[in-house]
Design an enzyme around this catalytic site. Sequence first.
Site, PDB file in Angstrom:
ATOM      1  N   ARG A   1       2.751  -2.478   0.070  1.00 55.64           N
ATOM      2  CA  ARG A   1       2.767  -1.651  -1.240  1.00 55.64           C
ATOM      3  C   ARG A   1       2.671  -2.806  -2.177  1.00 55.64           C
ATOM      4  NH1 ARG A   1       2.207   1.842   1.424  1.00 55.64           N
ATOM      5  NH2 ARG A   1       3.707   3.811   1.895  1.00 55.64           N
TER       6      ARG A   1
ATOM      7  N   GLU B   1      -0.617   2.812  -8.597  1.00 51.41           N
ATOM      8  CA  GLU B   1      -1.532   3.483  -7.950  1.00 51.41           C
ATOM      9  C   GLU B   1      -1.790   4.920  -8.660  1.00 51.41           C
ATOM     10  OE1 GLU B   1      -1.631   3.719  -3.527  1.00 51.41           O
ATOM     11  OE2 GLU B   1      -1.421   1.560  -3.765  1.00 51.41           O
TER      12      GLU B   1
ATOM     13  N   HIS C   1      -6.380   2.045  -1.117  1.00 48.63           N
ATOM     14  CA  HIS C   1      -5.304   2.492  -0.251  1.00 48.63           C
ATOM     15  C   HIS C   1      -5.708   3.568   0.874  1.00 48.63           C
ATOM     16  CE1 HIS C   1      -0.392   3.097  -0.199  1.00 48.63           C
ATOM     17  NE2 HIS C   1      -1.170   3.187   0.973  1.00 48.63           N
TER      18      HIS C   1
END
Lengths: 324, 324
Positions: B241, B270, B288
């Site tokens: 993360r 994000e 991602h």
Amino acid sequence: MTTPPLATSILVLGPPLVFKAYETEFSEKFNFLKPWKTPIPLPQFIATHSANVGAIFCSAVSPVTAEIIQSLPELRFVLASSTGVNHIDLRECERRGIVVANAGSTFSDDVADMAVGLLIDVVKRISAGNRLVKARVWPCEGDYTIARNKLGGKRVGIVGLGNIGLHIATRLNAMGCIISYTSRTMKPHVTFPFYPAIHQLVANSDILVISCALTKQTHHMIDRDVMLILGKEGVIINVARGAIINEKELVECLVKGEIGGAGLDVFENEPNFPEELFGLDNIVLTPHHGAVTEEACRNLYDHICKNLDALLSNKPLECEVMNM
Amino acid sequence: MTTPPLATSILVLGPPLVFKAYETEFSEKFNFLKPWKTPIPLPQFIATHSANVGAIFCSAVSPVTAEIIQSLPELRFVLASSTGVNHIDLRECERRGIVVANAGSTFSDDVADMAVGLLIDVVKRISAGNRLVKARVWPCEGDYTIARNKLGGKRVGIVGLGNIGLHIATRLNAMGCIISYTSRTMKPHVTFPFYPAIHQLVANSDILVISCALTKQTHHMIDRDVMLILGKEGVIINVARGAIINEKELVECLVKGEIGGAGLDVFENEPNFPEELFGLDNIVLTPHHGAVTEEACRNLYDHICKNLDALLSNKPLECEVMNM
């Protein structure tokens, strides 16, 4: 730092990257001729020094032709800075009894790392994702963000199971890939399934990784036929020599979507690239730098010094190319 | 194809990619509420349906806040489509006795492959080489073609040795890297050296790979201090993360050359990226998508159906998040 007496000089062709990186250290130990440092054309340069040249030290892309060999009556030794020796006229060397040595396994692991890196990059769209991010088109519509395939469970056919091929097999095996291979001969002590013919290997593979020598037998071995067997989802990785693949047919198959993707560190006419591929996201192209790391460069320098020392003292050389 | 009776509905937040990919199949089996398909704002949508919502199914980037949880009196279950559950208010779930389950190890190997791919890419400059080739600047002057480092022999510190971390360790071990790790606790049956503190791990590492959960304890754990210990040649890979790294300090260190490079599949905010990094060749950024492969998507669909079936028949769930 000893400066051994040299009966003859060493002609450097290329020059190899390692020579540029360690030119001072090399020059303190041996007597090199550096044609690129003069405005004299190469044939004339060679003619001028022909009586003194006992050895050639060449890069992977500097042809050592029959013509060059014939113009050097004292030549006894050709030393390649590469693993591949397809740029050296081995038949003429054999005829003259000239010893050829390559870089051995100096950068086998580096090239294997490159193959694995290119493979993950193509399969998981790393370069494509990187381009997408930097073009500011994330988040985006559609399914782009679905990386095409899982690597685990994929059947990887390795073409050529020498040092480099074995390193690639070990790495991909640890990632859950199912390995098989083809090679000139079945390898003893290797448990991966062996297919004697390329067509059998391809019929049982999702991914092909090319890590064999370029020879008359392997030239254009990967052609349209092979690619059609590999199929629309198939991926080809090449870290060996460009001309093992029929590049024109590869480009056609990629553009038409007849195979799924490719990761290429080598090309048929380096430094020229097939520009038709530049716009395709399923293609990753690197400038033949798989072998080139700082550490490998240092190791290659040591290896070459050792071989030149051996040459000067008439001792056996390391990494003689036996299989012509 | 059975359609089990549903006492309550499942609220979908995101929606997760797997939901979009398998929406028809999902909808034939369960009763889903799809707020993104109506123009009604989310709070109002939730208020309208609050009495019927027994479960939430959420993507990795859809916050399940205390406020949302409190507005759903019948909520018994939160199912994440991701491994990380940092976007779910676990404390509020615990207080209410709501069960939280994640994707388990559905895509541990895919995320590990991504970490390895990003690492090879940064160390061997694959995306950079690809960009260079396609910009037609090969061959070029200088030493660009020297890939920075050999992977073999590098000391890789893994931050978080769960399923994903272990897969990464196995892969990099096969590539000749020297593995050590830090984790909440030392893992039994693992022979890699363990460092209890991040600073000890970093002091003994050339490369850091982040694969831990984002918690209060790990938030901004990788800060300027850690990066300065890692040093100018150091590389950071993050597939966990974004907020585990202090992204502002990471950008500063990268721009100033205080660390050597980074491969990032995740970001602090994000889908926003640190655009200061876009021009740097030693940085590889992907959107991602480490976890997202077609096969993993199918496996995740099966996993979620199994858990929803279990929920409806009061059977034990898979992949409950125990460690809040």
